[in-house]
Design a protein around this motif. Structure first.
Motif, PDB file in Angstrom:
ATOM      1  N   ARG A  38      -2.912 -54.712 -78.023  1.00 22.24           N
ATOM      2  CA  ARG A  38      -1.494 -55.081 -77.910  1.00 22.24           C
ATOM      3  C   ARG A  38      -0.979 -55.811 -79.160  1.00 22.24           C
ATOM      4  O   ARG A  38       0.216 -55.883 -79.387  1.00 22.24           O
ATOM      5  N   ASP A  39      -1.885 -56.367 -79.972  1.00 23.27           N
ATOM      6  CA  ASP A  39      -1.490 -57.092 -81.177  1.00 23.27           C
ATOM      7  C   ASP A  39      -1.654 -56.269 -82.455  1.00 23.27           C
ATOM      8  O   ASP A  39      -1.404 -56.770 -83.544  1.00 23.27           O
ATOM      9  N   VAL A  40      -2.054 -55.015 -82.321  1.00 22.35           N
ATOM     10  CA  VAL A  40      -2.394 -54.207 -83.496  1.00 22.35           C
ATOM     11  C   VAL A  40      -1.194 -53.965 -84.415  1.00 22.35           C
ATOM     12  O   VAL A  40      -1.349 -53.927 -85.634  1.00 22.35           O
ATOM     13  N   GLN A  41       0.003 -53.835 -83.890  1.00 23.16           N
ATOM     14  CA  GLN A  41       1.160 -53.602 -84.739  1.00 23.16           C
ATOM     15  C   GLN A  41       1.443 -54.818 -85.617  1.00 23.16           C
ATOM     16  O   GLN A  41       1.702 -54.686 -86.810  1.00 23.16           O
ATOM     17  N   GLU A  42       1.356 -55.988 -85.037  1.00 24.10           N
ATOM     18  CA  GLU A  42       1.597 -57.219 -85.790  1.00 24.10           C
ATOM     19  C   GLU A  42       0.523 -57.438 -86.860  1.00 24.10           C
ATOM     20  O   GLU A  42       0.821 -57.853 -87.976  1.00 24.10           O
ATOM     21  N   GLY A  75       0.086 -53.227 -88.621  1.00 24.00           N
ATOM     22  CA  GLY A  75       1.256 -52.387 -88.866  1.00 24.00           C
ATOM     23  C   GLY A  75       1.136 -50.992 -88.275  1.00 24.00           C
ATOM     24  O   GLY A  75       1.851 -50.083 -88.689  1.00 24.00           O
ATOM     25  N   LEU A  76       0.235 -50.810 -87.314  1.00 24.60           N
ATOM     26  CA  LEU A  76       0.055 -49.519 -86.643  1.00 24.60           C
ATOM     27  C   LEU A  76       0.532 -49.644 -85.199  1.00 24.60           C
ATOM     28  O   LEU A  76       0.351 -50.686 -84.576  1.00 24.60           O
ATOM     29  N   SER A  77       1.095 -48.571 -84.680  1.00 26.75           N
ATOM     30  CA  SER A  77       1.541 -48.611 -83.291  1.00 26.75           C
ATOM     31  C   SER A  77       0.352 -48.459 -82.346  1.00 26.75           C
ATOM     32  O   SER A  77      -0.699 -47.930 -82.717  1.00 26.75           O
ATOM     33  N   LYS A  78       0.531 -48.913 -81.111  1.00 28.55           N
ATOM     34  CA  LYS A  78      -0.516 -48.737 -80.098  1.00 28.55           C
ATOM     35  C   LYS A  78      -0.783 -47.252 -79.886  1.00 28.55           C
ATOM     36  O   LYS A  78      -1.928 -46.848 -79.691  1.00 28.55           O
ATOM     37  N   ARG A  79       0.253 -46.453 -79.944  1.00 24.84           N
ATOM     38  CA  ARG A  79       0.108 -45.012 -79.766  1.00 24.84           C
ATOM     39  C   ARG A  79      -0.836 -44.425 -80.825  1.00 24.84           C
ATOM     40  O   ARG A  79      -1.702 -43.610 -80.518  1.00 24.84           O
ATOM     41  N   THR A  80      -0.673 -44.862 -82.076  1.00 24.37           N
ATOM     42  CA  THR A  80      -1.540 -44.403 -83.154  1.00 24.37           C
ATOM     43  C   THR A  80      -2.979 -44.836 -82.905  1.00 24.37           C
ATOM     44  O   THR A  80      -3.919 -44.050 -83.103  1.00 24.37           O
ATOM     45  N   VAL A  81      -3.171 -46.057 -82.457  1.00 26.31           N
ATOM     46  CA  VAL A  81      -4.517 -46.559 -82.183  1.00 26.31           C
ATOM     47  C   VAL A  81      -5.185 -45.730 -81.090  1.00 26.31           C
ATOM     48  O   VAL A  81      -6.348 -45.328 -81.218  1.00 26.31           O
TER      49      VAL A  81
END
Length: 67
Positions: free
Chosen positions: A18-22, A25-31
């Motif tokens: 849930r913190d990956v974008q912050e 800079g990647l969206s959860k969808r990408t992860v």
């Protein structure tokens, strides 16, 4: 001897999905897509979904992480 205010910040070993974008800079969808492709591993700890920071850095730098 160093005081706490002089010490370098501690680098985390894991980060929550849930913190990956912050953090990266990647969206959860990408992860989740990268996980489905087998390029990264999402680890579960209770209800938390975690990514290993070292693996994410390797991926971003163009190296396939060692799993």
């Amino acid at each position: 001897m160093h005081s706490k205010s002089e010490q370098a910040p501690v680098k985390p070993i894991y980060v929550r999905v849930r913190d990956v974008q912050e953090v990266f800079g990647l969206s959860k969808r990408t992860v989740y897509r990268l996980s489905d492709e087998g390029r990264i591993k999402i680890r579960k700890f209770g209800s938390m979904s975690l990514l290993k920071v070292e693996e994410m850095e390797a991926l971003i730098e163009g190296q396939e992480p060692q799993q």
